[in-house]
Design a protein around this motif. Structure first.
Motif, PDB file in Angstrom:
ATOM      1  N   GLY A  90      34.019  18.013  64.556  1.00 17.35           N
ATOM      2  CA  GLY A  90      34.792  17.202  64.672  1.00 17.35           C
ATOM      3  C   GLY A  90      33.623  15.672  63.910  1.00 17.35           C
ATOM      4  N   MET A  91      33.760  14.561  63.964  1.00 14.88           N
ATOM      5  CA  MET A  91      32.755  13.079  63.637  1.00 14.88           C
ATOM      6  C   MET A  91      32.164  14.083  62.549  1.00 14.88           C
ATOM      7  SD  MET A  91      34.632  10.177  64.759  1.00 14.88           S
ATOM      8  CE  MET A  91      34.441  10.296  66.488  1.00 14.88           C
ATOM      9  N   MET A  92      31.977  13.260  61.872  1.00 13.25           N
ATOM     10  CA  MET A  92      30.634  13.784  61.485  1.00 13.25           C
ATOM     11  C   MET A  92      29.561  12.867  61.559  1.00 13.25           C
ATOM     12  SD  MET A  92      28.988  15.000  57.246  1.00 13.25           S
ATOM     13  CE  MET A  92      28.753  17.106  58.343  1.00 13.25           C
ATOM     14  N   GLY A  93      28.287  12.628  61.576  1.00 13.81           N
ATOM     15  CA  GLY A  93      27.599  10.654  61.634  1.00 13.81           C
ATOM     16  C   GLY A  93      27.184  10.691  63.450  1.00 13.81           C
ATOM     17  N   LEU A  94      27.742  11.398  64.355  1.00  7.39           N
ATOM     18  CA  LEU A  94      26.995  11.611  65.665  1.00  7.39           C
ATOM     19  C   LEU A  94      25.650  11.868  65.995  1.00  7.39           C
ATOM     20  CD1 LEU A  94      30.615  11.643  67.497  1.00  7.39           C
ATOM     21  CD2 LEU A  94      29.359   9.868  67.111  1.00  7.39           C
ATOM     22  N   ASN A  95      25.104  11.082  66.935  1.00 14.02           N
ATOM     23  CA  ASN A  95      24.108  12.106  67.290  1.00 14.02           C
ATOM     24  C   ASN A  95      24.139  11.677  68.910  1.00 14.02           C
ATOM     25  OD1 ASN A  95      22.532   9.001  67.929  1.00 14.02           O
ATOM     26  ND2 ASN A  95      22.464   8.786  65.616  1.00 14.02           N
ATOM     27  N   ASN A  96      22.792  12.277  69.567  1.00 18.14           N
ATOM     28  CA  ASN A  96      22.978  12.215  71.367  1.00 18.14           C
ATOM     29  C   ASN A  96      22.960  10.811  71.643  1.00 18.14           C
ATOM     30  OD1 ASN A  96      20.238  10.818  70.286  1.00 18.14           O
ATOM     31  ND2 ASN A  96      18.992  12.221  71.481  1.00 18.14           N
ATOM     32  N   VAL A  97      22.717   9.522  71.173  1.00 17.56           N
ATOM     33  CA  VAL A  97      23.154   8.315  71.771  1.00 17.56           C
ATOM     34  C   VAL A  97      24.532   8.046  71.327  1.00 17.56           C
ATOM     35  CG1 VAL A  97      22.524   6.344  71.539  1.00 17.56           C
ATOM     36  CG2 VAL A  97      20.098   7.901  71.007  1.00 17.56           C
ATOM     37  N   THR A  98      24.693   7.480  70.058  1.00 13.70           N
ATOM     38  CA  THR A  98      26.960   7.246  69.908  1.00 13.70           C
ATOM     39  C   THR A  98      27.463   8.560  69.839  1.00 13.70           C
ATOM     40  OG1 THR A  98      26.201   8.308  67.483  1.00 13.70           O
ATOM     41  CG2 THR A  98      25.302   6.615  67.565  1.00 13.70           C
ATOM     42  N   SER A  99      27.119  10.015  70.352  1.00 13.33           N
ATOM     43  CA  SER A  99      28.239  10.347  71.255  1.00 13.33           C
ATOM     44  C   SER A  99      28.934  10.364  72.131  1.00 13.33           C
ATOM     45  CB  SER A  99      27.444  12.028  71.392  1.00 13.33           C
ATOM     46  OG  SER A  99      27.071  12.373  71.815  1.00 13.33           O
ATOM     47  N   ARG A 100      27.961   9.240  73.042  1.00 12.70           N
ATOM     48  CA  ARG A 100      28.429   9.447  74.604  1.00 12.70           C
ATOM     49  C   ARG A 100      29.577   8.277  74.235  1.00 12.70           C
ATOM     50  NH1 ARG A 100      22.534   7.648  76.859  1.00 12.70           N
ATOM     51  NH2 ARG A 100      21.075   9.001  76.195  1.00 12.70           N
ATOM     52  N   GLY A 101      30.362   9.236  75.285  1.00 17.91           N
ATOM     53  CA  GLY A 101      32.011   8.116  75.067  1.00 17.91           C
ATOM     54  C   GLY A 101      32.799   8.578  74.428  1.00 17.91           C
ATOM     55  N   VAL A 102      31.992   9.151  73.118  1.00 18.06           N
ATOM     56  CA  VAL A 102      33.079   8.741  72.611  1.00 18.06           C
ATOM     57  C   VAL A 102      34.154  10.586  72.246  1.00 18.06           C
ATOM     58  CG1 VAL A 102      33.111   9.859  69.566  1.00 18.06           C
ATOM     59  CG2 VAL A 102      31.538   7.310  70.456  1.00 18.06           C
ATOM     60  N   LYS A 103      34.812  10.620  71.889  1.00 19.92           N
ATOM     61  CA  LYS A 103      35.995  11.324  71.475  1.00 19.92           C
ATOM     62  C   LYS A 103      36.074  11.817  70.098  1.00 19.92           C
ATOM     63  CE  LYS A 103      40.666  14.258  73.127  1.00 19.92           C
ATOM     64  NZ  LYS A 103      41.309  14.226  73.641  1.00 19.92           N
ATOM     65  N   SER A 104      35.459  13.463  69.865  1.00 25.17           N
ATOM     66  CA  SER A 104      35.219  13.643  68.633  1.00 25.17           C
ATOM     67  C   SER A 104      36.245  14.172  68.287  1.00 25.17           C
ATOM     68  CB  SER A 104      33.389  14.439  68.289  1.00 25.17           C
ATOM     69  OG  SER A 104      34.199  15.678  68.978  1.00 25.17           O
ATOM     70  N   ARG A 105      37.110  14.904  68.449  1.00 21.74           N
ATOM     71  CA  ARG A 105      37.834  15.420  67.785  1.00 21.74           C
ATOM     72  C   ARG A 105      39.002  15.248  69.083  1.00 21.74           C
ATOM     73  NH1 ARG A 105      36.408  21.693  68.035  1.00 21.74           N
ATOM     74  NH2 ARG A 105      34.516  20.823  67.850  1.00 21.74           N
ATOM     75  N   ALA A 106      40.377  15.003  68.360  1.00 18.06           N
ATOM     76  CA  ALA A 106      41.620  14.804  69.252  1.00 18.06           C
ATOM     77  C   ALA A 106      42.276  16.256  69.682  1.00 18.06           C
ATOM     78  CB  ALA A 106      43.075  14.210  68.562  1.00 18.06           C
ATOM     79  N   PHE A 107      42.167  16.911  69.617  1.00 14.07           N
ATOM     80  CA  PHE A 107      42.790  18.027  69.302  1.00 14.07           C
ATOM     81  C   PHE A 107      41.784  19.974  69.304  1.00 14.07           C
ATOM     82  CE2 PHE A 107      43.871  17.966  65.104  1.00 14.07           C
ATOM     83  CZ  PHE A 107      43.462  18.899  64.673  1.00 14.07           C
ATOM     84  N   GLN A 108      41.885  20.689  69.784  1.00 15.53           N
ATOM     85  CA  GLN A 108      40.475  22.046  69.110  1.00 15.53           C
ATOM     86  C   GLN A 108      41.902  22.893  68.604  1.00 15.53           C
ATOM     87  OE1 GLN A 108      38.225  23.414  73.316  1.00 15.53           O
ATOM     88  NE2 GLN A 108      39.442  22.141  73.893  1.00 15.53           N
ATOM     89  N   CYS A 109      42.503  23.188  68.891  1.00 21.65           N
ATOM     90  CA  CYS A 109      44.070  23.902  67.852  1.00 21.65           C
ATOM     91  C   CYS A 109      45.478  23.461  68.080  1.00 21.65           C
ATOM     92  CB  CYS A 109      43.939  25.214  68.782  1.00 21.65           C
ATOM     93  SG  CYS A 109      44.468  27.082  67.962  1.00 21.65           S
TER      94      CYS A 109
END
Length: 1399
Positions: free
Chosen positions: A493-512
Motif C-alpha cells: 500500500g502506501m509506504m511510510g505508515l506506522n501504528n499511529v499514522t495508519s489509523r483511519g487511512v485507506k492505504s490502497r484503493a483496490f486489491q486486485c
C-alpha cells in the motif's frame, strides 16, 4: 448481492500510449471488453461442482472473444498501477509512459470524472543495450496532519537489464540511481506496513525486494522512505535556488543474499519474519542435531523467501534474524554523489567547466557489494516443471504458483505443501482479494471480524476471469473479458505508515485490478457470503433466489398471470427479510409490471408475515411488514388517481366574459368592477403571449407505477406503541425536477383542467398519508409550471387549497393577527420565485381568498356576537382598523406587485412584425427576459428600468420611437423614421400598429412606475444596454451609435457626465489605447488584420468607432460645461423593499467630476486618429504629434489632473502639426464631387459632409494647438480653387486676414488656369496673343504647370473673377502687382476674343 466487475478508472487516450511505444503500428480499438456474470447451476446441484463450472465457463467463453492480434502489444508491455489508483507506469524496451489521474470537466457529474492522462514519457536508457525489465509505482504517505489520508507523492521505481535501480519523481526527475548487482533486474516486490489483526501478532515491516537472476536485495522500508524524502527535498531546493545545496540524506540500509541452491528463479516474494511453533522447533532440532541436541527456549525467527523457478519448482529460503549479514549503507553516499554530480553537470553547462569531472565519473565503475549465501531449507522438487510467477495472499498463509504446464498450484506457506491444483490455465495471471465480514452492527470491532480469502485467476487464452474461494472452496464468479488484459495485484500500500499514522487511512484503493487494452481499469467486488460453503446457508439460498428473480424479470417484457405466480413462489420461498425486501423492491421497480400484480405480491408478503406471532418476528421482519403496507397504500393511491383521471367527467366551464366575471366575483368575494378588472388584465396578457415560447408539454400516457413509487420515501421505524399507526411516507428529497413535475401533473392535471371533480382529488389526497406541506408543494409546482392557466380553473384551485390547508397543522395557519402565518408565507415565497406571472397572479388571488375566509372564521370564533352588532352606527370603532391581519397586508401587497409585473410582462411579450427589418442589421440572439417578483426585489433599485431597456435593445428601437411625441427636435433632417410606423397612420380609424401598442404600454408603465421609468433614467439604461451589447460584438458599431443617441437626450448634465465617464472607462478607453498605439507603431492607417488582432474590429468598423469616440468626448465636454443639480432618485411605494446592487443612474451620479482640459486633450487625439483612418493617411504617427507631457497624460482617468501640455511647443512639432492639418484639409476637399452637388445644399447639410466638416475641425484643432489659423485658411482657399469650387472659396476668402500673402498664393492658380487654356485647349489665337503680351508674362505662363490643379479648366469668367480678387488682395507697388494686372488684361482679352470657345 453477487460478485461484480466494476470500472474503477480509465485512460484518457490509450492509443497515444500505443503510438509512443509502437509508432509503426495502426491504432485499433475493437470493442472486445464485456463483463457478464457467469451463471452457475444452483438449482441442479448445491455441491459446488468445480469441474462442471470450469468446463461450462470455458466452453461458453472460448468462442465469444475474437483473437485480435492487434491488442497483443498491451501484454508485451510492463505495467504497474499505484495502489492508491493515482498513477500508472507502462514500459516497453527502453521507453516509459507515466500517467496520472486528472479531473476532466467534460465528464462532470459522471461516475468517472477523472482519467489517467499522460504525465511524462521518455526513453530512460543510459546505455545502448539497456532496457527496462521491471517497474513499480510506490505511493509515499504524507507526514502532515492536515491531509485526508491520501499519498503525498508517488515514486516510480524502474529496474534495468544492466542491473541499475533508478527512482524518479512523478514528473520524471531522477532522484536516485544505484547498481546493487551486476545482473538484470527481474522483479520488484514491496511490502508495506499492515496493522496486526490480533494483539500479540508480529508486525510486518516495510521492505523493497529486488530480484536478480542469482541474488535478491532487501532494502529497509524506513530507510528508503527517509532517503527518498531527503532526495526529493534536496532536488526541489536546488531547482528553486539554481545552485548547489548539499544535504546528507539518511542512510539507505539493505541486505543482499545469493540464492545458489536453485537452478533458476523466475519470481520471488518475501513472507516476512515468522517463527515456528515449539513442536516444529523441536522436530527440526532433532533432525539436524540428533537425539542429544539442545533446544532453545524461544523459537528462532526467520525471514522466509518463497521462490518459483526450476530445480526445485518451489523453494523456501530462510534468512535467520540476527545473522552476520551486514547492513550496507553505501547507498547514502551514492545518493549524495548522484545529486552533486547532477548539479555540477548543470552548472558546467552554464559556466563552461566540468568536462573533465564528467569524463572521470563516466570511467569510474560503481562498487558492488558481495552477496551473502542464503541456504535453501526445503521446497517442491519437480524436474520438468518451471515456475513462472507466484502471488502471496494478504494473510501470508497461501501462495499461488503458475507454471509452464498451464497449471495453477496453491501452496500452504506454513506447512510447505501443495494443497490444490487447477489445470487448463496456460499463461495465467493470479491475484488475491481479502474480504472482511460485515454483519451490520457497529459495536463489533471490524478488525476482529471474519476474513475470507479469494483467489483471482485470469486465463488470457480463454478470455475469462474467475474468482475461487481459498483454499478448497468453489468458483464463485466468472467473467468474460478481453484476452489481452493484465491482472494487477499489488502486494503493498502506501509506504511510510506506522501504528499511529495508519489509523483511519485507506492505504490502497483496490486489491486486485484488471487493466484492458481499451484503457479501462476494473476491480472485483466480492461479498463475504460467497465464502460460505454450507449447503443449507439461508443467505446463500435467498441470494440465489434473488438472482433468479432478477433474471426472470429481465427476460420478460409483459405482465402475465404466469409471471405473477412465479414471482409469488420465489418471494414466498425466501427466508431472510432483508433479501426478501430487495426482491420486493426489484419487483416494484420493474416498469412493465401492472399495479394489480404489484399489489397482489405485496398482499402475499403481508399475509406471510402477519400470519406469524409478533413474538417470533425479528426487527427486520417488522420493518419489512411496514414497508409492504406503505407500498400497498401508495399503489392504492395510484390506482385511485388513475381511475378518476381516465374516467372523469368534464365539468362545464363558462366561456363568455360575463360568466367569467361572475365566477371570479363569486369565488374571490370581489365586487363586479374589481372582478371585471381582474378578468380584463388576464385577457390582455393572454392576447399578447408569444406562442413561439416553449411550454411544458406532457405525453398522453400516464406515469408508470414503478416511477410513481420511486418518487416516495418510506420512513420505517418500529416500536410497540406505534405498530398500528400508518407508515410515514414523503416525497423523495432528491427527486429530479422533471420527475416532481410529472408527479404533480398526475395528481392535479385532471382536476384543474376540468376533467374530474375536485372532491375526488381531495379524498385521494387525504387517504395518501402525505405531509400537507409536500402536497401544497406539488400543487404549486404543477400550477406554476406553465403560464397557460385558465381563469375557469379558479373554483377547483380554491377547493384544493382549502383541502390541503385543512390537512396541515392549525398552529401554522391560525396565528395571531400581528404575526405572519408560516403556511401562507411559504406560498407567497413560491409566488415571488415563479416566472409564470399569469398563473402566479391567479394563484395569489385564490390563496388570498382562502386566507380571508379562514381569518374571518377565526375572528367569528373569537367573538360569536360580532354579527349581531349594529350596522347603522355612525362612529367608527378603531379596533376594526387594528384587526387587519398581517397576512392580509402581505397578500394585498403581493397582488399589487403582481399586477405591476403583469403589466411589465405584457410589454415584454409585444413583438414587432417579422417583416419589419431593423435598419441596424440582424437583431442580437439574446436570452429571453424572465420576470418574477423576486427578480425585481433582488435586482436593485434600477431593476425595472434595466428590464425595459433590455426589451428596447432587443427591438433595436431608436429614441424617438419610445414616445408618440418626440422628446426633442431631431438634430438631423436625414434621420429616417422607424419602419414600424406605417403610412396609414394619418387616416382615422386605422388599426393600431405594433409600435403604437408598444408606445401605449410604455405610457401605461410610466404611470405605474413614475420614478423608475423617468425619462432620464430610461434613456440612461437604454444607452448603457446598447453599449454593453456593442462591447460583446464590436463589429456591431450601430449599437454604439444608438447608445450615443440615447446619451445625448439625457437632460441632467450630472447624469450625462457620469454616464460618459463610465462608458469611457469601461468600454472605450481600452480600444482607443490599442488603436492609438497601433497607428503610432505602423505610422499609417492599419490594415484589417492588424486592426482585428489589436483592437478587435475591422478597419472599416474602426473608422466609425473613432467617429463615435469623438462624439462621446464632445458629449462629456458639453456636460462638464453645464451646471445642474444632482438628481434624486426615488422608488414607488409598492417597491420600497427592493434590495440589491446600486442602480446605474446612482453609480453615474456618484462618478467624480471630470477634468475638462483632459477630455479636450483626448478629444484632439480622437480627431487625429479619426482623420488618419478616414482618409487612409500614411507617414503619420498620431502620438508623435504631441509632446512628452501630452503623451504621458493620455488614457488617464478623466477625473484626474495630470500635467497637460500648453501651446508653447517645439517649432518642429508645430510644423508637423501644421503639415498634418493641411493634409487633412487637402484630403477633405478632394472628396468633393461634381460642381452641382453643393449648390442647393443647406448649411446644416454642408456641415455634415466631409468636405465642409473636416476643414472646420482642422481650424479648431489648429487654434487649440496655437498654430497660425490664417495659414490653414489660406491653404483651404487654395485647395477649393484647385478643385474648381470658386464660390465656396470666396466664402472662406472673406475670413483670411493676410491679403497680400493670400493674393500671392492665388496668382499662380489663376496663371495655371490661363496657361491650361492657352497651351492645352488648342486655342487658335494662342500665337498671336503670346506675341502681343509682354515677355515677362509669357515667360511666367510657360513656367507654370497646370497639372498641379485638380480642375484646371473652369469657366474663364470664374478665372476673371479670381484675378479681380487677386488684384484687390495685392497692394500697389507689390512685386507681383504688375504681373497680376497684366494677367487681368490678358483674361479680359481672352473673354472678348473667344467668348464662345470651350476647352
Amino acid at each position: 448481492m453477487s460478485c461484480q466487475l466494476c470500472v474503477l478508472s480509465r485512460f484518457q487516450n490509450i492509443s497515444a500510449v500505443k503510438k509512443y511505444f509502437f509508432p509503426a503500428s495502426r491504432d485499433s480499438t475493437p470493442d472486445i471488453c464485456q463483463s457478464n456474470e457467469g451463471d452457475e447451476n444452483w438449482d441442479a446441484d448445491w455441491g459446488w461442482s468445480e469441474d462442471g463450472a470450469n468446463e461450462s465457463a470455458e466452453s461458453a467463453d472460448s468462442n465469444d472473444q475474437p483473437d485480435n492480434g492487434k491488442q497483443k502489444w498491451f501484454q508485451e508491455c510492463i505495467l504497474s498501477l499505484s495502489p492508491a489508483n493515482d498513477m500508472v507506469a507502462i514500459a516497453h524496451s527502453d521507453k516509459i509512459v507515466v500517467l496520472a489521474q486528472k479531473w476532466d470537466p467534460k465528464h462532470k457529474g459522471e461516475d468517472i470524472e477523472s482519467k489517467f492522462s499522460i504525465q511524462w514519457q521518455n526513453s530512460l536508457k543510459q546505455d545502448e543495450s539497456e532496457t527496462i525489465t521491471a517497474v513499480m509505482c510506490l505511493p509515499l504517505a504524507s507526514q502532515k496532519r492536515s491531509t485526508q489520508g491520501g499519498p503525498d507523492w508517488t515514486c516510480v521505481i524502474v529496474g534495468f537489464s544492466s542491473g541499475y535501480i533508478r527512482m524518479y519523481t512523478e514528473t520524471g526527475v531522477l532522484l536516485l540511481s544505484q547498481l546493487l548487482h551486476a545482473e538484470a533486474v527481474q522483479k520488484l516486490k514491496c511490502r508495506t506496513y499492515e496493522p496486526p489483526r490480533f494483539l500479540g501478532m508480529s508486525e510486518l515491516h516495510e521492505e523493497l525486494v529486488i530480484l536478480y537472476r542469482r541474488a535478491v536485495v532487501s532494502i529497509d522500508g524506513f530507510s528508503l522512505f527517509q532517503s527518498l524524502r531527503a532526495c526529493r527535498n534536496q532536488v526541489a531546493r536546488a531547482t528553486a535556488s539554481g545552485g548547489e545545496t548539499m544535504l546528507q540524506p539518511p542512510p539507505l540500509a539493505y541486505k543482499k543474499w545469493a540464492l545458489h541452491d536453485q537452478d533458476k528463479i523466475n519470481d520471488l516474494v518475501s513472507c516476512g519474519v515468522q517463527s515456528s511453533n515449539p513442536f516444529d522447533q523441536m522436530k527440526t532440532a532433532s533432525l539436524l542435531g540428533g537425539f542429544s541436541t539442545t533446544v532453545k527456549t524461544s523459537p528462532p525467527a526467520a525471514n522466509i523467501y518463497l521462490t518459483a523457478g526450476v530445480g526445485p519448482y518451489v523453494g523456501f529460503f530462510y534468512a535467520m534474524e540476527g545473522s552476520t549479514q551486514p547492513i550496507l549503507s553505501d547507498v547514502a553516499m551514492a545518493v549524495a554523489n548522484k545529486i552533486k554530480t547532477a548539479l555540477m553537470s548543470a552548472a558546467s553547462g552554464w559556466l563552461g567547466f566540468g568536462g573533465r569531472q564528467r569524463d572521470d565519473a563516466k570511467d569510474k565503475s560503481p562498487k558492488i557489494e558481495p552477496a551473502a549465501p542464503l541456504p535453501y531449507r526445503y521446497g517442491l522438487p519437480d524436474q520438468r516443471r518451471t515456475g513462472d510467477s507466484l502471488s502471496l495472499s494478504p494473510s501470508c498463509k497461501y501462495a499461488a504458483f503458475t507454471d509452464g504446464f498451464g497449471r495453477v498450484t496453491l501452496v500452504d506457506v506454513e506447512r510447505g505443501i501443495a494443497i490444490r491444483m487447477w489445470k487448463g490455465y496456460r499463461d495465467a495471471q493470479v491475484g488475491w482479494i481479502q474480504v472482511r465480514e460485515d454483519d451490520g452492527t457497529s459495536s463489533r470491532n471490524r478488525d476482529h471480524s471474519r476474513v475470507a480469502q479469494f483467489l483471482v485467476i485470469y486465463a488470457p487464452r480463454r478470455g475469462i476471469l474467475e474468482v475461487w474461494t481459498a483454499a478448497n472452496g468453489p468458483r464463485v464468479a466468472a467473467f468474460n473479458v478481453s484476452k489481452w488484459c493484465q491482472l494487477v495485484c499489488p502486494s503493498s500500500g502506501m509506504m511510510g505508515l506506522n501504528n499511529v499514522t495508519s489509523r483511519g487511512v485507506k492505504s490502497r484503493a483496490f486489491q486486485c485490478a484488471l487493466v484492458d487494452p481499451e484503457g479501462f481499469v476494473k476491480t472485483l467486488e466480492v461479498p463475504f457470503h460467497l465464502a460460505l460453503s454450507d449447503k443449507s446457508s439461508k443467505r446463500a439460498r435467498d441470494l440465489h433466489l434473488l438472482k433468479k428473480l432478477k433474471a426472470i424479470l429481465k427476460e420478460n417484457a409483459e405482465s402475465t398471470d404466469s409471471l405473477e405466480s412465479t414471482i409469488k413462489e420465489l418471494i414466498l420461498d425466501m427466508r431472510i427479510s432483508n433479501i426478501t425486501k430487495q426482491a420486493v423492491e426489484r419487483v416494484l421497480s420493474t416498469k412493465y409490471l401492472s399495479p394489480t400484480l404489484m399489489k397482489n405480491v405485496l398482499k402475499v408478503c403481508i399475509q406471510k408475515i402477519s400470519g406469524k406471532a409478533d413474538a417470533t418476528l425479528d426487527i427486520d421482519s417488522k420493518l419489512f411488514l411496514r414497508f409492504c403496507q406503505a407500498q400497498d397504500n401508495l399503489i392504492h393511491t395510484y390506482k385511485m388517481v388513475e381511475k378518476f383521471t381516465s374516467h372523469g367527467d368534464p365539468t362545464p366551464s363558462g366561456s363568455a366574459e360575463e360568466s367569467n366575471t361572475e365566477m371570479v366575483a363569486r369565488s374571490l368575494g370581489l365586487t363586479w368592477s374589481e372582478a371585471q378588472g381582474v378578468v380584463a388584465q388576464l385577457d390582455k396578457f393572454s392576447s399578447s403571449a408569444d406562442v413561439s415560447e416553449p411550454h411544458v408539454k406532457f405525453k398522453e400516457q400516464t406515469m408508470p407505477v414503478s416511477t410513481f413509487l420511486h418518487c416516495f420515501t418510506c420512513h420505517l421505524h418500529c416500536s410497540d406503541h406505534d405498530s398500528s399507526r400508518p407508515v410515514t411516507v414523503s416525497v423523495h428529497k432528491g427527486l429530479a425536477e422533471d420527475r416532481r413535475l410529472a408527479l404533480a401533473h398526475l395528481f392535479f392535471h385532471s382536476c384543474l383542467c376540468g376533467e374530474s371533480a375536485s372532491g375526488d382529488v381531495s379524498i385521494v389526497l387525504q387517504d395518501a398519508n402525505l405531509p400537507a406541506d409536500q402536497i401544497i408543494d406539488l400543487l404549486l409546482v404543477y400550477w406554476m409550471s406553465s403560464d397557460e392557466r385558465s381563469i375557469t380553473s379558479l373554483p377547483n384551485l380554491i377547493h384544493l387549497i382549502k383541502t390541503v390547508t385543512a390537512m396541515t397543522d392549525k398552529s401554522e395557519v391560525l396565528v395571531d393577527h400581528n404575526i405572519a402565518s408560516p403556511w401562507w408565507q411559504k406560498i407567497r415565497d413560491a409566488c415571488c420565485h415563479s416566472q409564470n406571472i399569469r398563473a402566479v397572479y391567479i394563484l395569489a388571488l385564490a390563496s388570498r381568498s382562502v386566507a380571508m375566509e379562514i381569518f374571518g372564521s377565526q375572528t367569528k370564533a373569537k367573538d360569536p356576537d360580532a354579527d349581531t352588532a349594529s350596522l347603522s352606527s355612525d362612529k367608527t370603532d378603531m379596533s376594526e382598523w387594528e384587526s387587519l391581519a398581517v397576512d392580509m397586508e402581505h397578500w394585498n401587497l403581493l397582488i399589487k406587485q403582481l399586477e405591476d409585473v403583469l403589466a411589465l410582462s405584457f410589454l415584454i411579450h409585444l413583438r414587432l412584425p417579422p417583416n419589419e427589418m431593423s435598419p441596424y442589421g440582424p437583431k442580437p440572439a439574446l436570452d429571453p427576459i424572465r420576470l418574477s417578483v423576486l427578480k425585481l426585489l433582488e435586482g436593485g433599485r434600477g431593476s425595472i428600468s434595466e428590464i425595459v431597456a433590455q426589451y428596447i435593445i432587443r427591438l433595436q428601437l431608436q429614441p424617438h420611437a419610445l414616445y408618440k411625441q418626440l422628446l426633442s427636435t431631431s438634430t438631423d433632417s436625414d434621420d429616417a423614421a422607424l419602419n414600424a410606423e406605417p403610412a396609414t397612420e394619418a387616416t382615422e380609424g386605422h388599426q393600431q400598429t405594433s409600435l403604437e401598442k408598444i408606445q401605449d404600454q410604455l405610457a401605461e408603465l410610466r404611470v405605474r412606475f413614475p420614478h423608475s421609468l423617468e425619462n432620464d433614467i430610461l434613456l440612461s439604461n437604454c444607452c448603457w444596454e446598447y453599449a454593453v451589447q456593442w462591447n460583446k460584438d464590436p463589429e456591431l458599431i450601430s449599437y454604439l451609435h444608438l447608445s450615443l443617441e440615447y446619451l445625448k437626450l439625457v437632460q441632467n448634465a450630472v447624469l450625462r457626465q457620469g454616464l460618459s465617464s463610465m462608458m469611457w472607462h469601461m468600454y472605450v478607453v481600452k480600444r482607443v489605447t490599442a488603436a492609438a498605439t497601433l497607428m503610432e507603431k505602423v505610422g499609417k492607417a492599419p490594415k484589417e488584420r492588424l486592426c482585428r488582432k489589436d483592437v478587435g474590429m475591422s478597419d472599416t468598423t474602426m473608422i466609425s468607432f473613432m467617429d463615435c469616440v469623438v462624439d462621446l468626448l464632445q458629449v462629456a465636454m458639453d456636460a462638464n460645461c453645464e451646471a445642474n443639480e444632482v438628481p434624486v432618485f426615488n422608488l414607488e411605494q409598492l417597491w420600497q423593499q427592493i434590495r440589491g446592487p446600486a442602480s446605474l443612474v446612482e453609480l453615474a451620479v456618484d462618478q467624480k467630476a471630470t477634468n475638462y482640459h483632459l477630455i479636450r486633450h483626448h478629444y484632439h487625439l480622437a480627431i487625429i486618429s479619426h482623420a488618419v483612418m478616414l482618409f487612409n493617411m500614411k507617414s503619420v504617427k498620431v502620438l508623435s504629434l504631441f509632446d512628452t507631457k501630452g503623451r504621458n497624460s493620455f488614457f488617464k482617468e478623466l477625473h484626474s489632473h495630470p500635467v497637460l501640455p500648453n501651446q508653447n511647443v517645439d517649432a518642429a512639432l508645430s510644423v508637423s502639426r501644421r503639415t498634418f492639418l493641411c493634409r487633412v484639409i487637402t484630403e477633405a476637399i478632394s472628396t468633393l464631387g461634381e460642381r452641382s452637388e453643393d449648390v442647393s445644399t443647406s448649411p446644416r447639410r454642408q456641415q455634415k459632409t466631409v468636405a465642409f466638416r473636416w476643414p472646420m475641425l482642422a481650424v479648431d484643432l489648429g487654434k487649440d494647438f496655437g498654430l497660425d489659423i490664417d495659414y490653414l485658411k489660406r491653404h483651404h482657399v487654395c485647395q477649393l480653387y484647385s478643385v474648381g469650387r470658386d464660390k465656396l472659396a470666396e466664402e472662406v476668402l472673406l475670413t483670411v486676414n493676410d491679403h497680400e500673402l493670400m493674393g500671392s498664393q492665388l496668382l499662380p492658380i489663376a496663371g495655371q488656369r490661363v496657361a491650361h487654356f492657352l497651351f492645352r485647349c488648342d486655342y487658335k489665337g494662342t500665337v498671336k496673343i503670346m506675341s502681343d503680351i509682354s515677355t515677362t508674362l509669357s515667360t511666367w505662363l510657360k513656367q507654370l504647370d497646370p497639372d498641379e490643379l485638380v480642375k484646371p479648366d473652369p469657366p474663364m469668367s470664374d478665372t476673371a473673377l479670381l484675378l479681380e480678387h487677386v488684384a484687390n488682395q495685392l497692394p500697389e507697388g507689390y512685386s507681383e502687382y504688375n504681373l497680376a494686372i497684366s494677367l487681368v488684361e490678358l483674361v479680359q482679352l481672352l473673354l472678348s476674343s473667344s467668348s464662345d470657345t470651350d476647352c
